[in-house]
Design a protein around this motif. Sequence first.
Motif, mmCIF file in Angstrom:
data_model
loop_
_atom_site.group_PDB
_atom_site.id
_atom_site.type_symbol
_atom_site.label_atom_id
_atom_site.label_comp_id
_atom_site.label_asym_id
_atom_site.label_seq_id
_atom_site.Cartn_x
_atom_site.Cartn_y
_atom_site.Cartn_z
ATOM 1 N N ASP A 185 10.384 8.397 -7.298
ATOM 2 C CA ASP A 185 9.388 7.557 -6.523
ATOM 3 C C ASP A 185 8.654 6.401 -6.022
ATOM 4 O OD1 ASP A 185 10.400 10.462 -5.318
ATOM 5 O OD2 ASP A 185 8.663 10.798 -6.954
ATOM 6 N N PHE A 186 8.505 5.867 -7.313
ATOM 7 C CA PHE A 186 7.588 4.650 -7.432
ATOM 8 C C PHE A 186 8.182 3.374 -6.651
ATOM 9 C CE2 PHE A 186 6.082 1.110 -10.168
ATOM 10 C CZ PHE A 186 4.645 0.545 -8.821
ATOM 11 N N LEU A 187 9.535 3.925 -7.894
ATOM 12 C CA LEU A 187 10.801 2.613 -8.446
ATOM 13 C C LEU A 187 11.608 2.457 -6.261
ATOM 14 C CD1 LEU A 187 12.022 3.280 -11.123
ATOM 15 C CD2 LEU A 187 11.243 1.151 -10.487
ATOM 16 N N ARG A 188 11.694 3.431 -5.547
ATOM 17 C CA ARG A 188 12.081 3.686 -4.036
ATOM 18 C C ARG A 188 11.339 2.585 -3.119
ATOM 19 N NH1 ARG A 188 11.253 9.076 -2.797
ATOM 20 N NH2 ARG A 188 11.719 8.329 -0.579
ATOM 21 N N ALA A 189 9.494 2.814 -3.463
ATOM 22 C CA ALA A 189 8.701 2.502 -2.528
ATOM 23 C C ALA A 189 9.005 0.773 -3.400
ATOM 24 C CB ALA A 189 7.105 2.849 -2.703
ATOM 25 N N LEU A 190 8.921 0.809 -4.728
ATOM 26 C CA LEU A 190 9.344 -1.726 -4.721
ATOM 27 C C LEU A 190 10.674 -1.767 -3.805
ATOM 28 C CD1 LEU A 190 8.037 -0.723 -8.455
ATOM 29 C CD2 LEU A 190 6.643 -1.437 -6.458
ATOM 30 N N ARG A 191 11.475 -0.481 -4.123
ATOM 31 C CA ARG A 191 12.945 -1.080 -3.544
ATOM 32 C C ARG A 191 12.683 -1.786 -2.234
ATOM 33 N NH1 ARG A 191 18.172 2.551 -2.963
ATOM 34 N NH2 ARG A 191 16.036 4.436 -1.840
ATOM 35 N N ASP A 192 12.009 -1.085 -1.348
ATOM 36 C CA ASP A 192 11.873 -1.043 -0.188
ATOM 37 C C ASP A 192 10.734 -1.998 0.331
ATOM 38 O OD1 ASP A 192 11.586 0.762 2.825
ATOM 39 O OD2 ASP A 192 9.340 -0.171 2.773
ATOM 40 N N PHE A 193 9.836 -1.983 -0.497
ATOM 41 C CA PHE A 193 9.431 -3.392 -0.404
ATOM 42 C C PHE A 193 9.525 -4.432 -0.464
ATOM 43 C CE2 PHE A 193 6.456 -6.975 -2.569
ATOM 44 C CZ PHE A 193 5.967 -7.190 -1.748
ATOM 45 N N GLN A 194 10.923 -4.811 -1.102
ATOM 46 C CA GLN A 194 12.161 -6.159 -1.806
ATOM 47 C C GLN A 194 12.830 -5.840 -0.688
ATOM 48 O OE1 GLN A 194 14.211 -6.006 -5.398
ATOM 49 N NE2 GLN A 194 15.484 -4.911 -4.520
ATOM 50 N N SER A 195 12.989 -4.928 0.765
ATOM 51 C CA SER A 195 14.091 -4.897 1.116
ATOM 52 C C SER A 195 13.738 -5.314 2.960
ATOM 53 C CB SER A 195 14.419 -4.126 1.492
ATOM 54 O OG SER A 195 13.684 -2.776 2.215
ATOM 55 N N ARG A 196 11.574 -5.928 2.405
ATOM 56 C CA ARG A 196 11.125 -5.743 3.983
ATOM 57 C C ARG A 196 11.309 -7.838 4.252
ATOM 58 N NH1 ARG A 196 6.693 -1.227 5.230
ATOM 59 N NH2 ARG A 196 7.764 0.433 4.220
ATOM 60 N N ALA A 197 10.613 -8.093 5.023
ATOM 61 C CA ALA A 197 10.412 -10.022 5.632
ATOM 62 C C ALA A 197 9.412 -9.627 6.192
ATOM 63 C CB ALA A 197 11.825 -9.761 6.568
ATOM 64 N N ARG A 198 8.779 -10.540 5.217
ATOM 65 C CA ARG A 198 7.497 -9.837 5.159
ATOM 66 C C ARG A 198 6.637 -11.337 5.950
ATOM 67 N NH1 ARG A 198 3.455 -9.981 1.095
ATOM 68 N NH2 ARG A 198 1.945 -8.420 2.515
ATOM 69 N N VAL B 208 1.098 -1.311 0.069
ATOM 70 C CA VAL B 208 -0.124 -0.254 -0.055
ATOM 71 C C VAL B 208 0.737 0.952 0.161
ATOM 72 C CG1 VAL B 208 -1.821 1.993 1.470
ATOM 73 C CG2 VAL B 208 -1.253 -1.011 1.245
ATOM 74 N N ILE B 209 1.100 2.301 -0.633
ATOM 75 C CA ILE B 209 1.456 3.471 -1.437
ATOM 76 C C ILE B 209 0.879 4.949 -0.744
ATOM 77 C CG2 ILE B 209 3.381 4.530 -2.447
ATOM 78 C CD1 ILE B 209 4.028 2.151 -4.405
ATOM 79 N N LYS B 210 0.735 4.959 0.531
ATOM 80 C CA LYS B 210 0.301 6.306 0.812
ATOM 81 C C LYS B 210 1.304 7.721 -0.075
ATOM 82 C CE LYS B 210 -3.109 8.902 2.322
ATOM 83 N NZ LYS B 210 -2.376 10.166 1.430
ATOM 84 N N THR B 211 0.366 8.964 -0.625
ATOM 85 C CA THR B 211 1.317 9.418 -1.260
ATOM 86 C C THR B 211 1.376 11.080 -0.288
ATOM 87 O OG1 THR B 211 -0.230 10.454 -2.949
ATOM 88 C CG2 THR B 211 1.783 9.100 -3.563
ATOM 89 N N GLY B 212 2.315 12.038 0.001
ATOM 90 C CA GLY B 212 2.052 13.151 0.178
ATOM 91 C C GLY B 212 1.583 13.157 1.769
ATOM 92 N N LEU C 73 3.960 -1.494 3.984
ATOM 93 C CA LEU C 73 2.989 0.200 4.123
ATOM 94 C C LEU C 73 3.970 1.305 3.737
ATOM 95 C CD1 LEU C 73 0.186 0.408 7.073
ATOM 96 C CD2 LEU C 73 -0.244 -0.126 4.487
ATOM 97 N N PHE C 74 3.631 1.734 2.988
ATOM 98 C CA PHE C 74 4.623 2.988 1.996
ATOM 99 C C PHE C 74 4.726 3.958 2.468
ATOM 100 C CE2 PHE C 74 8.138 4.644 -0.589
ATOM 101 C CZ PHE C 74 9.423 4.538 0.124
ATOM 102 N N PHE C 75 4.665 5.039 3.038
ATOM 103 C CA PHE C 75 4.424 6.580 2.861
ATOM 104 C C PHE C 75 4.661 7.170 1.979
ATOM 105 C CE2 PHE C 75 3.085 4.359 6.285
ATOM 106 C CZ PHE C 75 1.203 4.932 6.849
ATOM 107 N N LEU C 76 5.180 7.701 0.482
ATOM 108 C CA LEU C 76 5.733 8.395 -0.010
ATOM 109 C C LEU C 76 6.086 10.405 0.677
ATOM 110 C CD1 LEU C 76 4.976 7.678 -3.678
ATOM 111 C CD2 LEU C 76 7.528 7.847 -2.129
ATOM 112 N N ASP C 77 7.234 10.818 0.607
ATOM 113 C CA ASP C 77 6.941 11.498 0.596
ATOM 114 C C ASP C 77 6.797 13.186 0.006
ATOM 115 O OD1 ASP C 77 9.581 11.770 -0.126
ATOM 116 O OD2 ASP C 77 11.161 12.172 0.928
ATOM 117 N N VAL C 78 6.381 12.411 -0.979
ATOM 118 C CA VAL C 78 6.033 13.504 -2.063
ATOM 119 C C VAL C 78 4.956 13.344 -2.491
ATOM 120 C CG1 VAL C 78 7.621 13.788 -3.257
ATOM 121 C CG2 VAL C 78 6.665 11.895 -3.703
#
Length: 196
Positions: free
Chosen positions: A179-192, A144-148, A165-170
Amino acid sequence: MIYRLYERRLLADLHTLPEQICFMITEQDMLDAPGNLSLAVQWCRDLGIKSVMFHISTDDPARLERCLPLIRTISSIARLTLHYGDESEVSGEGMGVTVAIGKSGREEIADCVRRMAEDRVDPASVDEGLLESYLTFKYEPDLVIKTGGDHLTDFLIWQSVYSELFFLDVNWALLRKVDFLRALRDFQSRARRFGK
């Protein structure tokens, strides 16, 4: 130029992608940058993401009526399911895209309970599977990506319990592919852990 290099670097590092993504944006986000919906769909499609959902939070869906023609153009590149007011419409083919305008997770769960009561479901038989069969949105986003800076809504309150959950700072209007790719990079680094 720097953003293009950064974008290429991020793309090269991606190896684990979510299958389902939900963007949560506000009414003002949609009014400020309505074209970003199609842009985000294209990014997801190009990466092979299975489906994407957009929740547009608003107290009055009628205020977004002027955006409906632009939203409907998504059906030219994907299979669009649009939930607006009490109506839903499906058009197009391909990757699944859902746009839900002004929907509430609490209302959805209350509606499930009402429909189970109307169907005279035995309360002793109610379990997670039965409740999920009554949900309007059978969509469990991996991300889930939340912008702003606005708050996260209660949309998909049941379905997103194990989502990352990923909260974008833009803000949505300023969203770039990096910005979208940063969210995906963060997703793959998480241990679900899925609640375990």
